[in-house]
Design a protein around this motif. Structure first.
Motif, PDB file in Angstrom:
ATOM      1  N   VAL A  50       0.969  -1.921   0.118  1.00 25.51           N
ATOM      2  CA  VAL A  50      -0.139   0.023   0.120  1.00 25.51           C
ATOM      3  C   VAL A  50       0.885   1.106  -0.270  1.00 25.51           C
ATOM      4  CG1 VAL A  50      -0.065   0.129   2.686  1.00 25.51           C
ATOM      5  CG2 VAL A  50      -2.241   1.033   1.058  1.00 25.51           C
ATOM      6  N   GLU A  51       2.277   1.437   0.563  1.00 28.52           N
ATOM      7  CA  GLU A  51       3.234   2.444   0.137  1.00 28.52           C
ATOM      8  C   GLU A  51       3.333   2.564  -0.974  1.00 28.52           C
ATOM      9  OE1 GLU A  51       5.933   1.694   3.178  1.00 28.52           O
ATOM     10  OE2 GLU A  51       4.962   1.476   4.975  1.00 28.52           O
ATOM     11  N   PHE A  52       4.069   1.133  -1.925  1.00 28.16           N
ATOM     12  CA  PHE A  52       4.079   2.108  -3.411  1.00 28.16           C
ATOM     13  C   PHE A  52       2.765   2.689  -3.828  1.00 28.16           C
ATOM     14  CE2 PHE A  52       3.511  -0.591  -7.572  1.00 28.16           C
ATOM     15  CZ  PHE A  52       4.180   0.649  -8.305  1.00 28.16           C
ATOM     16  N   LEU A  53       1.329   1.951  -3.209  1.00 29.02           N
ATOM     17  CA  LEU A  53       0.344   2.209  -4.268  1.00 29.02           C
ATOM     18  C   LEU A  53       0.109   3.938  -4.063  1.00 29.02           C
ATOM     19  CD1 LEU A  53      -1.912   1.893  -6.018  1.00 29.02           C
ATOM     20  CD2 LEU A  53      -3.232   1.233  -3.802  1.00 29.02           C
ATOM     21  N   LEU A  54       0.178   4.351  -2.546  1.00 33.64           N
ATOM     22  CA  LEU A  54       0.060   5.797  -1.962  1.00 33.64           C
ATOM     23  C   LEU A  54       1.103   6.468  -2.640  1.00 33.64           C
ATOM     24  CD1 LEU A  54      -1.084   5.215   1.682  1.00 33.64           C
ATOM     25  CD2 LEU A  54      -2.535   5.957  -0.084  1.00 33.64           C
ATOM     26  N   SER A  55       2.439   6.265  -2.585  1.00 41.08           N
ATOM     27  CA  SER A  55       3.757   7.153  -3.054  1.00 41.08           C
ATOM     28  C   SER A  55       2.929   7.519  -4.357  1.00 41.08           C
ATOM     29  CB  SER A  55       4.764   6.452  -2.532  1.00 41.08           C
ATOM     30  OG  SER A  55       4.838   5.715  -1.790  1.00 41.08           O
ATOM     31  N   LYS A  69      11.888   4.133   3.317  1.00 39.82           N
ATOM     32  CA  LYS A  69      11.211   3.378   4.696  1.00 39.82           C
ATOM     33  C   LYS A  69      10.490   4.710   5.356  1.00 39.82           C
ATOM     34  CE  LYS A  69      13.252  -0.221   4.683  1.00 39.82           C
ATOM     35  NZ  LYS A  69      12.012  -1.564   4.307  1.00 39.82           N
ATOM     36  N   THR A  70      11.527   5.590   5.158  1.00 42.28           N
ATOM     37  CA  THR A  70      10.770   6.852   5.859  1.00 42.28           C
ATOM     38  C   THR A  70       9.449   7.657   4.640  1.00 42.28           C
ATOM     39  OG1 THR A  70      12.407   8.539   4.850  1.00 42.28           O
ATOM     40  CG2 THR A  70      12.324   7.752   7.264  1.00 42.28           C
ATOM     41  N   SER A  71       9.722   7.911   3.197  1.00 41.99           N
ATOM     42  CA  SER A  71       9.164   8.464   2.759  1.00 41.99           C
ATOM     43  C   SER A  71       7.741   7.169   2.342  1.00 41.99           C
ATOM     44  CB  SER A  71       9.996   7.946   0.798  1.00 41.99           C
ATOM     45  OG  SER A  71       9.586   6.989   0.470  1.00 41.99           O
ATOM     46  N   SER A 111       4.339  15.273  -4.968  1.00 41.90           N
ATOM     47  CA  SER A 111       5.019  14.961  -6.199  1.00 41.90           C
ATOM     48  C   SER A 111       6.774  15.623  -6.068  1.00 41.90           C
ATOM     49  CB  SER A 111       4.707  16.053  -7.466  1.00 41.90           C
ATOM     50  OG  SER A 111       2.579  15.865  -7.407  1.00 41.90           O
ATOM     51  N   ASN A 112       6.917  16.486  -5.366  1.00 42.77           N
ATOM     52  CA  ASN A 112       8.366  16.783  -5.580  1.00 42.77           C
ATOM     53  C   ASN A 112       9.207  15.771  -5.144  1.00 42.77           C
ATOM     54  OD1 ASN A 112       9.460  19.415  -5.992  1.00 42.77           O
ATOM     55  ND2 ASN A 112       9.834  19.908  -4.141  1.00 42.77           N
ATOM     56  N   VAL A 113       8.454  15.072  -3.608  1.00 43.23           N
ATOM     57  CA  VAL A 113       9.477  14.286  -2.644  1.00 43.23           C
ATOM     58  C   VAL A 113      10.043  12.701  -3.844  1.00 43.23           C
ATOM     59  CG1 VAL A 113       8.392  12.279  -1.613  1.00 43.23           C
ATOM     60  CG2 VAL A 113       8.707  14.740  -0.954  1.00 43.23           C
TER      61      VAL A 113
END
Length: 627
Positions: free
Chosen positions: A71-76, A257-259, A420-422
């Protein structure tokens, strides 16, 4: 028990005399199948099999960090794709290109260009566990495409951060009562209070609303042209810019890990604000007329080539395809992750967000047109002016909690820009670390953010928005050039059928004819057509020296393809030039899954695939795409 091992499970299953049981054996790290003859257990053969889920990641060779949860990949990816292009560019582009009629070419383009490219980039990134530069191990001759994409992001990242800095100024000002842009400064002639509701005063005198005066005179100190240079950065905006980059650094300092954890907030909370703004927008007086203007089609626009061009460029802006970011994010996935599902979710969510933003913006603009007795196109502005003039002007006229909705809007804008910048910085950092893995993540992040801060200073000068016109055209042109070369590399040099074989090996699914047709024919052809249209389109009217600078920037980015291509050819061990070129075009020996065990299986599968490609060159070409 015999020590012999067999990897050919299919041959074992074909024998009717064998009983196959699937067990987890404690002393083994992987699943095994115990094959025993029926009627006795005289001989037992251990046949290791590859787990379809997560065991592959435990094999030796896995060095790349992975998302903690899918889900972190999806949300990123959502935080990356859903940004400024959805909030201001889509509504204005729709208004300019036929309203509701624009949605038809936009959805068609999304279907045959946007989604196929998005899925393709996800496949290449996840399959190889490589970033936007190293993924061109698939054809080292084209490695300069990835380098050029990274440089393109360097030009974009400063502009995005500068817009966030301006939004921070507005966010802080939103707590003042009354809103500082709602009234004119004392002693200024020809200014109208943005809080004024009703008919504009009659007369021939040119008047400007206080929201526009606040933006151009108080915030950015805008100059009319570039003839006298760009000027010095505004110190207040410089502090806000520094704050933006400090937050980006804090999010990325420890990698994904943090992003990944930050993506929960950066992707979800803007939608909470969007829903609040949607409710307010739809209840404003005159909002209905504005929304109808958005959805009512002008059918004659469908025959205008500029509308189709706008639809394709908007698709690239919205999904952020063709610049390597999607490849980078997918490269942090575990090997068997279902990216087909993720690609469909993200691409459709991005489209729905654009439409939702259009409803909100046109509802607010409809209200602004209603209270000033003007037409919707007359009050609608493009680009940053839509965000920092039109919307503040409309908020100043609200009779209920204008400060609250100002805070909500600019907070949402900042969070979308931050997401977007991250993603952009993560792409640049990954490209650098893939080429130089000995560098520590925090050092690369710090170096990139410092460079990004100084690049952003250019855009907070009095001529900052004019400088955008200088770099926008060559950057768009460079992006189109690189995405064409990317599509040619993946779809034609590497081959559509080879991609489909990789998908089958990775996900265990067959690729349908629709995806093959898009990758092999439609998507590259449409992008090339857009490139030609863009080439014949007039650029912004700017001084000749800045035009030369812009084209030098384009040449510097695109010539990376030539330079790195020559380098790849020279590095080949063969003596003959043709053999060197052939070697540079072909995938490197280590191309394939990151896991050593999976790489061995993959090499066997590819040898069989190559043996199946027989016949003349025309037959082989057909097999590469459609077989």
């Amino acid at each position: 028990m015999p020590a012999e091992k067999s990897w050919n499970v299919n041959d074992v299953l074909k024998s009717p005399e064998l009983l196959v049981l699937s067990l987890n054996v404690g002393e083994f790290d992987e699943n095994v199948k115990i094959v025993s003859p029926i009627g006795g257990c005289r001989d037992v053969e251990l046949v290791p099999i590859r787990s379809p889920v997560s065991n592959a990641d435990s094999d030796s060779g896995i060095t790349r960090e992975k998302w903690s949860k899918n889900v972190e990949f999806l949300l990123s990816c959502v935080a990356l794709s859903v940004g400024f292009g959805n909030i201001w560019r889509f509504p204005y582009t729709a208004l300019k290109n036929g309203g509701g009629a624009f949605l038809i070419p936009y959805l068609i383009v999304l279907f045959v260009v946007g989604r196929p490219l998005y899925y393709l980039e996800m496949v290449m990134g996840q399959f190889s566990s490589r970033g936007c530069v190293k993924v061109f191990d698939v054809s080292p001759l084209m490695r300069g495409v990835g380098v050029g994409q990274t440089m393109t992001f360097f030009t974009i990242v400063g502009y995005y951060a500068a817009l966030m800095a301006i939004a921070i100024r507005y966010l802080m000002a939103s707590f003042e009562d009354p809103l500082p842009w709602s009234v004119c400064p004392e002693g200024v002639q020809g200014c109208l209070n943005s809080s004024l509701v009703g008919l504009l005063p009659a007369g021939n005198e040119t008047r400007v609303v206080s929201a526009e005066l606040y933006f151009k005179s108080t915030i950015i100190n805008a100059v009319p042209n570039l003839n006298d240079g760009i000027g010095l950065p505004d110190w207040k905006l410089a502090i806000c810019l520094l704050a933006c980059w400090t937050v980006v650094t804090a999010i990325l300092i420890k990698g994904i890990k943090t992003s990944g954890k930050a993506s929960y907030f950066l992707a979800i909370f803007p939608y909470v604000i969007l829903i609040v703004l949607l409710g307010r927008s739809c209840t404003l007086e005159g909002a209905k007329e504005g929304i109808l203007h958005f959805v009512t089609p002008q059918w004659d626009k469908l025959l205008d080539k500029e509308v189709w061009f706008a639809a394709i460029t908007q698709c690239f802006y919205s999904l952020t395809v063709g610049l390597g970011a999607v490849i980078v994010f997918a490269s942090f996935n575990s090997f068997p992750n279902n990216i087909y599902r993720d690609a469909m979710i993200i691409s459709w969510l991005d489209t729905l967000t654009s439409i939702l933003s259009g409803v909100i913006v046109f509802g607010v603009v409809g209200n602004l047109a209603h209270v000033t007795n003007q037409h919707v196109p007359d009050v609608m502005k493009a680009g940053p002016e839509l965000t920092f003039i039109t919307y503040p002007d409309a908020i100043a006229k609200m009779d209920f909690a204008p400060n609250f909705f100002a805070v909500m809007f600019f907070l949402m804008f900042i969070l979308l820009g931050l997401g977007s910048n991250v993603g952009i910085v993560q792409t640049i950092v990954t490209a650098i670390r893939d080429m130089h893995p000995q560098l520590q993540t925090w050092k690369v992040v710090l170096g990139v953010t410092i460079c990004g801060f100084f690049c952003g200073l250019v855009y907070i000068t009095p001529a900052g928005l004019l400088m955008l016109d200088v770099v926008e055209y060559p950057v768009i042109f460079a992006s189109l050039t690189l995405v064409i070369l990317e599509a040619v590399t993946f779809c034609w040099i590497y081959g559509v059928n080879r991609i489909c074989q990789d998908i089958k090996f990775m996900l265990g699914i067959e690729t349908g004819i629709f995806w093959r047709m898009c990758w092999g024919v439609l998507t590259p052809a449409i992008i090339i057509a857009v490139f030609i249209l863009q080439f014949t389109k007039d650029a912004a009217k700017i001084p000749i020296e800045y035009t030369i600078f812009g084209w030098c920037l384009y040449a510097f980015i695109v010539l990376q393809v030539v330079g790195w291509g020559v380098y790849a050819v020279m590095k080949q061990p063969e003596k003959r030039v043709c053999a060197k070129i052939a070697g540079a075009i072909s995938p490197t020996k280590d191309w394939g899954p990151e896991s050593n065990e999976l790489k061995k299986e993959y090499d066997v599968a590819i040898r069989r695939y190559k043996e199946s490609l027989r016949g003349n060159w025309l037959n082989r070409l057909y097999c590469r795409v459609f077989k």
